[in-house]
Design a protein around this motif. Sequence first.
Motif, mmCIF file in Angstrom:
data_model
loop_
_atom_site.group_PDB
_atom_site.id
_atom_site.type_symbol
_atom_site.label_atom_id
_atom_site.label_comp_id
_atom_site.label_asym_id
_atom_site.label_seq_id
_atom_site.Cartn_x
_atom_site.Cartn_y
_atom_site.Cartn_z
ATOM 1 N N GLU A 51 -6.038 1.883 2.422
ATOM 2 C CA GLU A 51 -6.870 2.648 1.575
ATOM 3 C C GLU A 51 -6.840 4.035 2.190
ATOM 4 O OE1 GLU A 51 -9.978 0.114 0.258
ATOM 5 O OE2 GLU A 51 -8.810 -0.580 -1.363
ATOM 6 N N TYR B 242 0.834 -1.272 -0.002
ATOM 7 C CA TYR B 242 -0.169 0.087 -0.082
ATOM 8 C C TYR B 242 0.843 1.256 0.089
ATOM 9 C CZ TYR B 242 -4.633 -2.090 0.508
ATOM 10 O OH TYR B 242 -5.890 -2.686 0.177
ATOM 11 N N LYS B 243 1.938 1.327 0.647
ATOM 12 C CA LYS B 243 2.955 2.236 0.937
ATOM 13 C C LYS B 243 3.591 2.699 -0.547
ATOM 14 C CE LYS B 243 3.337 5.152 4.317
ATOM 15 N NZ LYS B 243 2.045 5.369 4.406
ATOM 16 N N TRP C 26 -5.234 5.660 4.661
ATOM 17 C CA TRP C 26 -3.996 6.510 4.553
ATOM 18 C C TRP C 26 -3.717 7.007 3.284
ATOM 19 C CZ3 TRP C 26 -4.216 7.364 9.445
ATOM 20 C CH2 TRP C 26 -4.091 6.279 10.362
ATOM 21 N N ASN C 27 -3.876 5.923 2.290
ATOM 22 C CA ASN C 27 -3.437 6.367 0.852
ATOM 23 C C ASN C 27 -4.365 7.559 0.387
ATOM 24 O OD1 ASN C 27 -1.477 4.712 0.813
ATOM 25 N ND2 ASN C 27 -2.438 3.322 -0.729
ATOM 26 N N GLN D 281 5.831 16.869 -0.926
ATOM 27 C CA GLN D 281 5.196 15.703 -1.107
ATOM 28 C C GLN D 281 6.212 14.313 -0.834
ATOM 29 O OE1 GLN D 281 2.756 13.651 -0.471
ATOM 30 N NE2 GLN D 281 1.506 14.546 -2.164
ATOM 31 N N ARG D 282 5.532 13.117 -0.253
ATOM 32 C CA ARG D 282 6.597 12.233 -0.065
ATOM 33 C C ARG D 282 6.894 11.190 -1.059
ATOM 34 N NH1 ARG D 282 5.781 6.926 1.274
ATOM 35 N NH2 ARG D 282 3.567 7.261 0.855
ATOM 36 N N ARG E 258 2.291 6.636 -6.858
ATOM 37 C CA ARG E 258 1.489 7.895 -7.440
ATOM 38 C C ARG E 258 1.918 9.197 -7.037
ATOM 39 N NH1 ARG E 258 -2.912 4.320 -5.829
ATOM 40 N NH2 ARG E 258 -3.667 5.456 -4.167
ATOM 41 N N ASN E 259 2.551 9.418 -5.749
ATOM 42 C CA ASN E 259 2.876 10.582 -5.316
ATOM 43 C C ASN E 259 4.263 10.960 -6.494
ATOM 44 O OD1 ASN E 259 1.291 10.463 -3.012
ATOM 45 N ND2 ASN E 259 2.791 10.116 -1.757
ATOM 46 N N GLN F 55 1.336 3.893 -3.123
ATOM 47 C CA GLN F 55 0.952 5.268 -3.024
ATOM 48 C C GLN F 55 2.105 6.218 -3.493
ATOM 49 O OE1 GLN F 55 -1.991 6.632 -2.395
ATOM 50 N NE2 GLN F 55 -1.310 8.543 -2.618
ATOM 51 N N GLU G 138 -3.004 10.895 1.001
ATOM 52 C CA GLU G 138 -1.994 11.307 0.220
ATOM 53 C C GLU G 138 -2.372 11.614 -1.078
ATOM 54 O OE1 GLU G 138 2.020 9.956 0.698
ATOM 55 O OE2 GLU G 138 1.717 8.462 1.897
#
Lengths: 300, 466
Positions: free
Chosen positions: B109, A57-58, B111-112, A164-165, A64-65, A61, B115
């Motif tokens: 989801e 998940y991290k 947490w995401n 942003q990360r 995407r970032n 994301q 972001e």
Amino acid sequence: MRITDKIIQQRVIAGLKQSAQKLSKTHNRIATAKNLSRPSDDPIGSAKLMSHYKELYKVSQTIRNCESSINLLYYSDAILEKVGELISETRNKSASMASDTVDSDARKTVGSEMDIIIDQMMHLANSTFSGKHIFAGHKILQNPYTKDASGNISYQGDQGEIKQRVELGNQTMKINTIGSDVFGQGTGIDGIFKIFADLKDALNSNNVIEINASLSLLDNEINKIAMFRGELGVKINRIQASKDEMKILEISLKNNISKIEDVDMAEEAGKFITDQEAYQAALQATSAILKLPKLTDYLS
Amino acid sequence: MSLVGSLDIGKRAMMVQTQALKVIGDNISNVSTPGYSRKRLELKNTIHSQGNNISLLEVRRIRDQFIDKHIRKENQSFGSWEMKSQLYSQIESIFLEPSESGLKSLLGEFWNSWEDLANDPENVTSRGMVVQRAMALSQSLNRIDYQLNDTRETTDGYVAERLEQLNDKAKQIAYLNSQIQFIEASGKEASGLRDHRDQLIDQVSKIIHIKTIERDNGSVTMYIGGRAIVEDAKFNPLKTTKMSIDGMIVNNLKWADDDGKVDIEGGEIAGLIEIRDKIIPDLVDKINRLAKTIINSVNELHKTGYGLDGTTGLNFFDGTNAKNIKVNDDPINGIANDMRRIAVSANGEAGDNEIAIKIAMLSNIKVNSSGVEVPDNVSDPDAININSYYSDIINSLGMDTQHASLMLDSSQMLITNYEEYREAVSGVSIDEETAELIRLQRAYESSARYMSIIDEMMQTLINIGR
């Protein structure tokens, strides 16, 4: 040991139950295509799965970032490229106006062109990317540069950094470019709009010394833009590298998850056939044993 | 010896053989009766003053008391593991892991979505996603809490039901005690009743941990935790009293006569009570702690930020635990009814995404129950990392469930072995009975033949005078 009818019967039934259970488990794995339908099927695998998913998940994301950040950085870079070109053009035009061979009328013509150039520059400084003003700091919903009735341009944005990360962990990177750093605070204060306004005045008033002074200031601006673009390039490279790394990580995580979670169909299909044969054999043995004659059958 | 006496021997032999035939008939007809122990007629030569005589000793039940003890001892751990394994598996399925509907996915989801919102702070769709994810997360927590408590209630229902069965069976055992004493005192055999009593004791031993002692008078005294529930014909029942444990009114076991505490060491009731009073409340606690930490840590950050409409100081979540967590839907200041109120910005400007990024990072850090970050180098037993805390819950639940099911399997195997051994001792074999039947038939024929020869001899004797 004494073997009674019931023992035979119980053993036969237990054997059948066992084969049927095995068959049903294999069938369930094939039907769901999953090795693991609940944590207790394989607590260790399930624990690994939980942590892999958490990371996945991290990682997804982060990708995407990265994509969102890279898009903004590329766009900012493209705008700054145009800004640089516009300044260079203006500089070259003005340089030719600084020579002794041109007269005041020619200079005035260029001076009147400066209004258009200033408008172009303001348009670039007010660029938006998916609805956001990219040079406005945090005030993304409004134009960072506005012109008042007397034609003075001033900066309306703030110094807000958008972060942003773009890597795993809690580090963030500043991804916006602050307008006042690039274009300055506006006419009469500093930055490109002041230089352009001064240049326009110098051209209109036929002041060659001032024109020459503006030329060296424009050179500085060109260097500054190049520097900003250089910074953007470094960031783009770094984010791109991080994104590539994340992509590799994503694939390997998905692989690991699949290894734990997904059924090896060829293997399971083989197992299914073996289990099926075992079950059939058990059935045959059962019918044979239950049909075994008793002593009574031989007594008349 | 006189010929008339010999005739008597033949008659007695035929009577004993008829008796033995009746026992075999009993055995054969009960070949598939559960709990039936095969019987034997024990025959014995006794020397009378007049010579050798056959006399009947007794009908004996073939039974190994030692195996009964083993089975009953294993039965109580089997009963306990059976209940635990069943309920663990139910509890495990409440969490829906591993699947898209599990909290693991919903948390990820959630947490995401923050972001994604940080990437587009002014975007209404991104804001809508955050609210959707948060709702899915809180509804899932509500559901887990509800189902855990529901399972606890069902478990409590099982306790009451098992207690009823226990009382019922104990009562029957007390009655059988009196019947067996009465019949055996008159010199008859009561093996059918004994079989029935043994079966009942087997069943009780699965429900609760018991100790039994057989008295010389043929009655069985049955103890639970040192107190007799059955002694001779006396039955001392248990009852339930309502009692509040961990926020739920549950059935508590007591001795009916003096309200004394019942010591429960094993059996189904012990397993049920462990699940009801320890395992489920423990899980509910953990889920509540998780919910509370999510609520407090998200709110703590959210309150410091500003919405698109300039609102600040608002809670994102309402509630204090898994039961009542929800997205703030206050009619005036709610997040759910106006997504512009989601505080993404730390300074009130639309482009600032600091709060959203900080909330998303909650997945990586340790926070205490009031939602404040605890640095890694500070040890605080109250602090948890939300994501790994949840994984730990699922991992240990998976392990406990597997353990219960393995223990159940091994207990089942032991019992199967013991039961097979018991069957080998006490079970009826048709072949064996048939062979015995033939032997008795031949013996009966021989006795009859013997009598007819004696008869012929007497004829001869009578005819001497003619």
